[in-house]
Scaffold this motif. Structure first.
Motif, PDB file in Angstrom:
ATOM      1  N   TYR A  87      -1.768  12.983  -2.779  1.00 28.52           N
ATOM      2  CA  TYR A  87      -0.866  11.929  -3.236  1.00 28.52           C
ATOM      3  C   TYR A  87      -1.360  10.561  -2.749  1.00 28.52           C
ATOM      4  O   TYR A  87      -1.272   9.571  -3.477  1.00 28.52           O
ATOM      5  N   ARG A  88      -1.877  10.531  -1.530  1.00 29.80           N
ATOM      6  CA  ARG A  88      -2.387   9.261  -0.989  1.00 29.80           C
ATOM      7  C   ARG A  88      -3.603   8.800  -1.800  1.00 29.80           C
ATOM      8  O   ARG A  88      -3.779   7.604  -2.046  1.00 29.80           O
ATOM      9  N   LEU A  91      -2.294   7.260  -4.870  1.00 31.63           N
ATOM     10  CA  LEU A  91      -1.763   5.927  -4.578  1.00 31.63           C
ATOM     11  C   LEU A  91      -2.900   4.909  -4.527  1.00 31.63           C
ATOM     12  O   LEU A  91      -2.769   3.784  -5.039  1.00 31.63           O
ATOM     13  N   LEU A 143      -3.709  -1.224   1.358  1.00 28.38           N
ATOM     14  CA  LEU A 143      -2.846  -0.131   1.793  1.00 28.38           C
ATOM     15  C   LEU A 143      -3.086   0.106   3.274  1.00 28.38           C
ATOM     16  O   LEU A 143      -4.239   0.221   3.716  1.00 28.38           O
ATOM     17  N   ASP A 145      -2.506   2.316   6.921  1.00 23.53           N
ATOM     18  CA  ASP A 145      -2.433   3.719   7.331  1.00 23.53           C
ATOM     19  C   ASP A 145      -1.867   3.758   8.753  1.00 23.53           C
ATOM     20  O   ASP A 145      -2.556   3.394   9.700  1.00 23.53           O
ATOM     21  N   PRO A 146      -0.596   4.125   8.908  1.00 19.92           N
ATOM     22  CA  PRO A 146       0.299   4.643   7.878  1.00 19.92           C
ATOM     23  C   PRO A 146       0.890   3.535   7.007  1.00 19.92           C
ATOM     24  O   PRO A 146       0.791   2.354   7.340  1.00 19.92           O
ATOM     25  N   ILE A 147       1.504   3.949   5.887  1.00 29.58           N
ATOM     26  CA  ILE A 147       2.216   3.018   5.021  1.00 29.58           C
ATOM     27  C   ILE A 147       3.467   2.548   5.752  1.00 29.58           C
ATOM     28  O   ILE A 147       4.230   3.349   6.291  1.00 29.58           O
ATOM     29  N   TRP A 185       5.791   5.091  -3.180  1.00 28.65           N
ATOM     30  CA  TRP A 185       5.548   5.459  -1.769  1.00 28.65           C
ATOM     31  C   TRP A 185       6.587   4.725  -0.922  1.00 28.65           C
ATOM     32  O   TRP A 185       6.886   3.558  -1.177  1.00 28.65           O
ATOM     33  N   ASP A 189       6.191   6.288   5.065  1.00 29.34           N
ATOM     34  CA  ASP A 189       4.901   6.945   4.792  1.00 29.34           C
ATOM     35  C   ASP A 189       5.066   8.296   4.113  1.00 29.34           C
ATOM     36  O   ASP A 189       4.369   9.258   4.451  1.00 29.34           O
ATOM     37  N   PRO A 191       5.326  10.037   0.112  1.00 31.29           N
ATOM     38  CA  PRO A 191       5.254   9.782  -1.326  1.00 31.29           C
ATOM     39  C   PRO A 191       6.607  10.005  -1.989  1.00 31.29           C
ATOM     40  O   PRO A 191       7.401  10.830  -1.539  1.00 31.29           O
TER      41      PRO A 191
END
Length: 276
Positions: A87-88, A91, A143, A145-147, A185, A189, A191
């Motif tokens: 999923y990431r 994104l 983006l 990491d983490p979101i 998202w 963090d 999805p």
């Protein structure tokens, strides 16, 4: 891009946030019947991204309940929490193509900013205010990491999104009017349902999605994601919802109509199926 000649592949996608009830049984039984009629097969997907509500005992419970109903699937079971890197990566593809943007407004702020209530029944959330959107040509922050903030998909304003449902018939909605920019998202963090579901259906080669008609509105969003990601689109069968004696749709709080309670009361799978 729609599936054309691939063998039929459907899916069962319970969420382990409670015991399955009669409504789930109806939808999953329909999915199994349609797969069998097409000479196809089913995948089982554990939709466990809601970590706060999902519990391991409900994973075992829904597998037992589905087997009790006589349903079968291709092993192994898929688990969404184990697919987060996929999923990431999706994104990141959406980010690179400029389909998404960061959102720093709360759900409450968005609801309070809505200019008018939605009367067509299509929305499960208010339209995202157009004035809060960044310009389409604005540079995007990377983006993290983490979101740590919400990311939204920018819908193509004025575009008609349409599909023909195998049960409910022709369906259409206008992006930007009937539904707005939606989460892909979350700032914790995780999805969104829309992104995870669309990516799974497209990448796993699901040819038909059978689910309740309360999710028709989600299908328009997921079709936009599938197209943005260049993934094949399944066909859809949105089943009528099962209601209780008062006409309310069943939820996992209806413990008396859980499959576990019905089975413990002596009802057989055949007796349940007769109620569908």
């Amino acid at each position: 891009m729609v599936h054309t000649s691939q063998p039929y592949l459907g899916r069962l996608a319970p969420s382990p946030t409670g015991l399955l009830h009669l409504g789930h049984a109806h939808t999953f039984w329909l999915a199994a019947q349609r797969a069998a009629a097409a000479g196809g097969s089913l995948l089982l997907r554990n939709d466990d991204l809601d970590a706060a509500r999902c519990r391991p005992e409900f994973v075992e419970a829904f597998q037992n309940d589905l087997r009790w109903l006589g349903l079968s699937w291709t092993e192994p079971m898929l688990t969404q929490s184990q697919r987060v890197p996929l999923y990431r990566a999706a994104l990141a593809r959406l980010h690179a193509a400029g389909h998404i943007y960061p959102c720093h407004h709360s759900r409450r702020e968005i609801a309070e900013a809505a200019s008018a209530p939605h009367e067509n029944g299509l929305n499960d959330e208010p339209l995202y205010p157009a004035e809060w959107r960044p310009p389409p040509d604005a540079s995007l922050p990377p983006l993290t990491d983490p979101i740590i903030c919400n990311w939204r998909f920018r819908v193509p304003d004025g575009e008609t999104v349409a599909f023909t449902d195998a049960h409910a018939g022709p369906q259409s909605a206008i992006a930007g009017r009937d539904f707005g920019d939606f989460l892909v998202w979350r700032k914790d963090d995780v999805p969104s349902y829309q992104l995870a579901c669309a990516l799974d259906d497209g990448e796993l080669g699901i040819t038909e999605v059978v689910r309740g008609d309360d999710l028709i509105k989600s299908t328009f969003r997921q079709l936009l994601l599938l197209r943005a990601l260049g993934l094949p689109e399944p066909t859809y069968y949105h089943a009528d919802l099962v209601t209780d004696d008062t006409g309310q749709r069943l939820a996992k709080r209806h413990d008396a109509l859980s499959l576990r309670a019905l089975r413990d009361s002596g009802q057989s799978p055949a007796q349940l199926i007769e109620r569908f």
